[in-house]
Design a protein around this motif. Structure first.
Motif, PDB file in Angstrom:
ATOM      1  N   LYS A   1       0.820  -1.211   0.000  1.00 46.66           N
ATOM      2  CA  LYS A   1       0.000   0.000   0.000  1.00 46.66           C
ATOM      3  C   LYS A   1       0.853   1.260   0.000  1.00 46.66           C
ATOM      4  O   LYS A   1       0.477   2.266  -0.594  1.00 46.66           O
ATOM      5  CB  LYS A   1      -0.926   0.001   1.214  1.00 46.66           C
TER       6      LYS A   1
ATOM      7  N   GLU B   1       2.341   7.046   0.635  1.00 42.67           N
ATOM      8  CA  GLU B   1       1.236   6.305   0.024  1.00 42.67           C
ATOM      9  C   GLU B   1       1.354   6.320  -1.496  1.00 42.67           C
ATOM     10  O   GLU B   1       1.597   7.365  -2.107  1.00 42.67           O
ATOM     11  CB  GLU B   1      -0.110   6.891   0.450  1.00 42.67           C
TER      12      GLU B   1
ATOM     13  N   TYR C   1      -3.591   4.612  -6.181  1.00 49.28           N
ATOM     14  CA  TYR C   1      -4.196   3.398  -6.743  1.00 49.28           C
ATOM     15  C   TYR C   1      -3.933   3.287  -8.240  1.00 49.28           C
ATOM     16  O   TYR C   1      -3.613   2.204  -8.742  1.00 49.28           O
ATOM     17  CB  TYR C   1      -5.706   3.395  -6.481  1.00 49.28           C
TER      18      TYR C   1
ATOM     19  N   ARG D   1      -6.288  -3.915  -1.140  1.00 45.10           N
ATOM     20  CA  ARG D   1      -6.610  -2.497  -0.973  1.00 45.10           C
ATOM     21  C   ARG D   1      -8.076  -2.249  -1.307  1.00 45.10           C
ATOM     22  O   ARG D   1      -8.609  -2.783  -2.285  1.00 45.10           O
ATOM     23  CB  ARG D   1      -5.725  -1.641  -1.886  1.00 45.10           C
TER      24      ARG D   1
ATOM     25  N   TRP E   1       0.012  -8.855   1.260  1.00 45.48           N
ATOM     26  CA  TRP E   1      -0.879  -8.151   0.347  1.00 45.48           C
ATOM     27  C   TRP E   1      -0.865  -8.813  -1.027  1.00 45.48           C
ATOM     28  O   TRP E   1       0.144  -9.352  -1.473  1.00 45.48           O
ATOM     29  CB  TRP E   1      -0.455  -6.689   0.183  1.00 45.48           C
TER      30      TRP E   1
END
Length: 233
Positions: free
Chosen positions: A124, A135, A138, A199, A226
């Motif tokens: 992430k 961060e 996306y 996510r 993840w």
């Protein structure tokens, strides 16, 4: 002279008289027509004077028309040029009224890079070489199919924006599992013996619902928590 000869002679005389009379009439008619066709000199002069337009001394009709044309063309060209300039100004005014904050693209300041650092993607965030977390958007993660362990480079601009690039991608493998919700905000993909966190923006942007069967990407070697959703069945 016998009677027949007298009759013939009389007929010839009558015919000759008739021809003479006809010829004389034709001559009279021609003379009359000739006299009528000749215009009176005074009337001819008046007709010529009234038919001609007033022209300056030493100037013919043709020259007068040409001069008029020559003077009108520059006037039309000048008027057209002024109208074009007015139209351009009006367009600029309208553009400024519609977009008061807009500026010329050449005058727009380009972001300047003020810092660069490398880091590792943890599913992430990017863990930077300065140990801080950054961060990862996306859109970038989805486009690059990022998985844990990928080496990234981050450029920080003076306007606060971030630009990422992939320096090195780890080997990947594909796994198939079922999407499940875990709590209010967390999502996982459940395999037979393991689960991987996903996510939430993957769920939202791919219109995934609980129970969907999906293909995820994970590192081929080592442990990972993840996964990145690649496809939905």
């Amino acid at each position: 002279m016998d009677p027949i000869s007298e009759i013939m002679q009389k007929n010839n005389d009558d015919l000759s008289q008739f021809q003479d009379k006809t010829n004389q009439q034709n001559k009279d008619r021609q003379q009359k027509n000739s006299q009528n066709s000749k215009p009176d000199p005074e009337q001819k002069a008046q007709s010529k004077a009234t038919s001609q337009k007033e022209v300056k001394p030493g100037q013919t009709k043709k020259n007068s028309l040409e001069d008029s044309t020559l003077t009108s063309k520059p006037q039309i060209s000048n008027l057209t040029s002024k109208m074009d300039k007015i139209a351009i100004k009006l367009d600029r005014i309208i553009s400024l009224l519609e977009n008061p904050n807009s500026t010329n693209s050449k005058e727009q300041k380009q972001p300047q890079v003020i810092d660069e650092l490398e880091g590792v993607f943890d599913g992430k965030h990017m863990i930077g070489s300065d140990t801080n977390k950054y961060e990862v958007p996306y859109d970038f993660a989805n486009k690059q199919n990022l998985v844990e362990g990928d080496l990234l480079k981050l450029k920080i601009n003076d306007d606060g924006s971030y630009n990422y690039e992939v320096l090195e991608a780890v080997e990947r493998k594909r796994l198939v599992g079922i999407v499940k919700r875990k709590g209010d905000k967390n999502w996982i993909v459940q395999l037979e013996s393991k689960q991987f966190r996903i996510r939430k923006d993957f769920i939202d942007n791919k219109n995934i619902v609980e129970g969907d069967k999906v293909v995820i990407l994970v590192p081929k070697h080592g442990k990972s928590n993840w996964g990145a959703i690649e496809n939905v069945f």
